[in-house]
Design an enzyme around this catalytic site. Structure first.
Site, mmCIF file in Angstrom:
data_model
loop_
_atom_site.group_PDB
_atom_site.id
_atom_site.type_symbol
_atom_site.label_atom_id
_atom_site.label_comp_id
_atom_site.label_asym_id
_atom_site.label_seq_id
_atom_site.Cartn_x
_atom_site.Cartn_y
_atom_site.Cartn_z
ATOM 1 N N LYS A 220 0.706 -0.901 0.117
ATOM 2 C CA LYS A 220 -0.037 0.455 0.635
ATOM 3 C C LYS A 220 0.356 0.873 0.287
ATOM 4 O O LYS A 220 1.165 1.599 0.683
ATOM 5 C CB LYS A 220 -1.087 0.259 1.786
ATOM 6 C CG LYS A 220 -1.577 1.429 1.343
ATOM 7 C CD LYS A 220 -2.023 2.067 2.475
ATOM 8 C CE LYS A 220 -2.757 2.957 3.035
ATOM 9 N NZ LYS A 220 -1.769 4.047 1.753
ATOM 10 N N GLU B 205 8.055 1.313 11.135
ATOM 11 C CA GLU B 205 9.147 2.492 12.171
ATOM 12 C C GLU B 205 8.677 4.124 12.236
ATOM 13 O O GLU B 205 7.693 4.371 10.954
ATOM 14 C CB GLU B 205 10.641 2.488 10.574
ATOM 15 C CG GLU B 205 11.950 3.191 11.035
ATOM 16 C CD GLU B 205 11.488 4.109 10.000
ATOM 17 O OE1 GLU B 205 11.221 5.629 11.211
ATOM 18 O OE2 GLU B 205 10.917 4.982 9.200
#
Length: 482
Positions: free
Chosen positions: A178, A253
């Site tokens: 995505k 992250e």
């Protein structure tokens, strides 16, 4: 560049198609509509995951050498399309063309690096394990974890994708990607290159769309073995919550509020360049931005004078201007968010040294001057929160211990920088900083061989290096009675 009126935003099971979600793609330097991408929703996610699941049985049995050859073809395809990808990156993201070139080159070397790691897997498979008895033997296998969902941000399109996609494919995983709905254009071109590299259908799938329409169902899908997400902490929490429902693996992250420490014997000119690179590259839209600059008392006055002069000399301009040094912020929402942080900083008494406004010669586009504050309260959002814009806060310190304490006083711990002529002092400070990566007397150079990720709330897990590959592998031991 000219663009078609609409673009297909789905690549599923080896076929391009248009979804029902219409994503308006804006040029941040002009505020003009570039095109509309017809992205997907929960139904498209279901189709993509099904395709990846069907492909996994065969793809997971390929050799590392076979996978490495495909990764090398992807790298070659990116190299051949370098100019096109650079222009798409600058048009859609607003970064200068020279920064876009760095991004594309990063993608190339990342795919090449993981091609090499993939090619080395075959010789290591079924390696023997030393046991304390001769009555048993054991061997170690590293196997792909399954179908993985990759959710990437808008600040470094293609780069973050490569950091996730290359090791996932190298490991033998099938993928649903995505991209950010804000910057889909370079990602779509990268996907087209990948589609021509010889992957079996279903191994790589792409679904453009919003976080709610695509990211949420992808994170919750029980057929997904792992989600790897890069983005904000707030969204990372939501991804983790949805992933927890089916106890799938998660790599995150997230944010940063990193520090540059300028020690008392630093080269001031070097420190100024490191500060500007760490705070204003990509218009400050980096989780690694060293937006807190800590300077030894002995150098503080001179450093600030030189930093202000350098910041005011930075040419903010259209990304395709040959003399540009800093481009536009990515969209209106981010532009207003950064301006809001500046306004709140002023309201609490922080001292604005320079910047804080739109450049006078740029009436359109999401442009902002490089901005420097001093006298920023330590408990303020300006000092503690990730701004994600070209805003630096400068504070002096009296001792090395104070500098380390200020730098470590954060919920984040992604990166840090140190500038010093004293190698021993620089190493001592670097070792004391709670960060996943520390640069000494260097710009924010990143190599695929070294890990990316941080302490505290900056991340869960690591990307790049062998750790990036291991993130998509399961460990299996086989023990046999002799």
């Amino acid at each position: 560049m000219s663009f078609p009126t609409t673009l297909d935003g789905l690549y599923i099971d080896g076929q391009w198609s248009a979804g029902q979600e219409h994503l308006r793609v804006i040029n941040p330097a002009t505020e003009a509509l570039l095109t509309t991408v017809n992205g997907g929703d929960e139904k498209a996610v279901d189709q993509a995951v099904r395709a990846a699941t069907n492909a996994f049985s065969d793809w997971s049995k390929t050799t590392g050498s076979e996978r490495g050859a495909i990764l090398r073809r992807i790298a070659a395809g990116v190299a051949a399309g370098r100019e096109q990808l650079m222009h798409l990156q600058s048009s859609n993201n607003g970064k200068p063309l020279f920064e876009a070139a760095i991004d594309v080159d990063d993608v190339i070397v990342t795919f090449e690096y993981y091609a090499g790691l993939a090619e080395g897997l075959d010789a290591k498979q079924d390696s023997s394990v030393e046991l304390p008895t001769d009555d048993f033997s054991a061997r170690l296998r590293r196997e792909p974890c399954g179908v993985v969902g990759l959710i990437v941000p808008w600040n470094f399109p293609m780069v973050t994708t490569a950091w996730k996609l290359a090791p996932a494919l190298a490991a033998g995983c099938c993928v649903v990607l995505k991209p950010s709905e804000v910057t889909p254009l370079p990602e779509l071109e990268l996907a087209a290159i990948i589609a021509e590299a010889g992957l079996p259908k279903g191994v790589f799938n792409l679904v453009c769309g919003t976080g709610l329409a695509v990211g949420a169902p992808l994170s919750a899908d029980p057929r997904i073995a792992k989600i790897s997400f890069t983005g904000s902490n707030a969204v990372g929490v939501q991804v983790m919550q949805r992933a927890a429902e089916t106890v799938k693996g998660v790599s995150l992250e997230l944010g940063g509020k990193s520090s540059l420490l300028v020690l008392k014997d630093a080269d001031i000119e070097l420190a100024v360049e490191v500060a500007c690179g760490g705070g204003f590259f990509n218009a400050g839209q980096m989780c690694s931005a060293t937006s807190r600059v800590l300077v030894a008392d002995e150098l503080a006055d001179e450093f600030l004078i030189r930093l202000q002069a350098r910041a005011e000399a930075i040419r903010v301009a259209d990304p395709f201007d040959p003399n540009v040094e800093m481009g536009a912020l990515v969209n209106q929402a981010q532009y207003q968010r950064v301006l809001g942080h500046i306004d709140r900083g002023l309201s609490i008494g922080a001292k604005l040294i320079c910047g804080g406004n739109r450049p006078a010669d740029l009436p359109r586009g999401y442009f902002l001057q490089p901005t420097i504050f001093t006298e920023v309260p330590l408990d303020s959002a300006l000092w503690c929160e990730e701004i994600f814009g070209p805003v630096i806060c400068v504070r002096s310190f009296a001792s090395e211990a104070e500098a380390i304490a200020l730098a470590n006083d954060s919920q984040f711990g992604l990166v840090a920088s140190v500038v010093s002529r004293d190698a021993e002092a620089a190493d001592r400070v670097a070792n004391a900083l709670q960060a996943g990566l520390v640069w000494i007397n260097a710009p924010q150079v990143i190599f695929p061989q070294t890990a990316w990720g941080g302490y505290k709330q900056s991340s869960i897990g690591r990307e790049l290096g062998p750790w990036g590959l291991q993130a998509f592998q399961e460990i299996k031991h086989v023990i046999r009675a002799v």
